[in-house]
Design a protein around this motif. Structure first.
Motif: not given
Length: 361
Positions: A223-229, A267-276, A231-234
């Motif tokens: 529920g907190m994730l929407d605050e981090c995406v 939601r369009g968020g940037e994800v950096c995975r550090m494992g498999k 309108v400009d797509g960043s």
């Protein structure tokens, strides 16, 4: 602890796992049941009863059959998953202790634990020893938590140098992950003060200043994730120290940080995975062993992480059906159901080199 409870039927658990993992449905592929082979993509997956069917003695060094079942390739090392392969998070699986010893002593293979654990590597062998494994059989451990820790400590490039303040999703009753001496300020729930999200666990959120944690459900985290995406797509980047979506714990499936990452990406968020299945953890494992991709074989129970990750690196793989996909690919008699295997491998667009019901000889 967020748990997906054991369902009333295998079919229901299959649906639960597919909902969590987001499997798309595609067409089925051809198989040759008489030979125990399943045709997937451009390769042939061989269904076996155990490790002794896969590894074949050759001059003191064990070899494995290639995809076409005609050529043989020498292997020097194994990249071995933990949860769902060696143990269920509580106890070692029957035959797993002996299987590790077989690979090490009889096959002469080096064994490196490759795990999407959000914890650092040094604790993994102690945990395995408590479960009855001979830690002398292992050459070392690489966890996604260790890779995350080292990147935050070393700050190798601009992305990592700019990671200074985070909202920290971590563990509660399972033990919070320490960020001491990493130069990261934990800001609690104050999203506006964070320049990234750090996902180690799914039970709690770090308090401001990194002093303690407060309980936080997976649903609250999502529920907190929407605050981090924006309108400009960043978006604020999310660093995921454990990309697994679910893991086994006893007889249950538990939602892991990869589940939150999946929701963030949607939601369009940037994800950096550090494992498999990300390359970064495989590159670290190969560097530690000093071998090439053709000299190792990966063993794991997650098609999305262990098998797809290995395949993307050009590494042969052994899929263990009795882990998180057990109720999707196994019969009640603990055999691999080839129709179900064919379907689910197509759903994940991957083709393991071999398939075994459980990690045993």
């Amino acid at each position: 602890m967020v748990v997906v409870k054991g369902p009333s039927s295998s079919a229901q658990l299959s649906r639960d796992v597919c909902v969590l993992l987001g499997c798309p449905r595609k067409k089925k592929k051809k198989r040759d049941k008489a030979k125990g082979l399943v045709a997937m993509n451009a390769h042939t997956t061989r269904v076996c009863h155990g490790l002794e069917e896969i590894f074949d003695g050759d001059g003191g060094r064990k070899t494995i059959m290639d995809h076409d079942m005609k050529r043989k390739k020498k292997k020097k090392a194994v990249l071995l998953d933990q949860f769902g392969v060696l143990h269920d998070g509580v106890d070692a699986y029957p035959g797993a202790v002996e299987a590790v010893r077989y690979l090490r002593e009889d096959c002469g293979l080096r064994i490196l634990i490759l795990s999407n654990s959000s914890r650092r590597s040094d604790g993994a062998l102690k945990n395995l020893e408590k479960k009855g494994f001979d830690i002398g059989c292992f050459d070392g451990v690489v966890t996604s938590g260790e890779v995350t820790h080292q990147r935050l400590k070393e700050r190798p490039d601009g992305f990592w140098k700019s990671r200074k303040a985070c909202v920290h999703f971590t563990w509660g009753e399972r033990g919070a992950i320490s960020l001491d001496d990493l130069g990261v300020d934990v800001v609690g729930r104050r999203m506006e003060e964070a320049d990234f999200l750090l996902a180690h666990g799914t039970q709690a959120i770090g308090k401001p200043g990194g002093v303690g944690v407060e309980e936080c459900s997976v649903d609250d985290m999502v529920g907190m994730l929407d605050e981090c995406v924006y309108v400009d797509g960043s978006s604020k980047p999310m660093v995921v120290a454990n990309p697994d979506i679910v893991t086994v714990h006893g007889g249950d499936l538990i939602k892991m940080p990869g589940y939150i990452a999946k929701e963030y990406e949607e939601r369009g968020g940037e994800v950096c995975r550090m494992g498999k299945p990300a390359r970064v953890i495989y590159e670290e494992a190969l560097r530690m062993l000093g071998v090439g991709v053709e000299e190792v074989i990966a063993i794991g129970d997650s098609l999305e992480h262990d098998i797809k990750g290995a395949e993307s690196m050009g590494i042969d793989s052994i899929f263990v059906g009795g882990g998180i996909h057990k109720d999707s690919v196994m019969t009640q008699g603990d055999r691999i159901d080839e129709d179900s295997l064919d379907r689910i491998c197509h759903e994940y667009s991957c083709a393991p080199t071999f398939v075994i019901p459980y990690f045993c000889m």
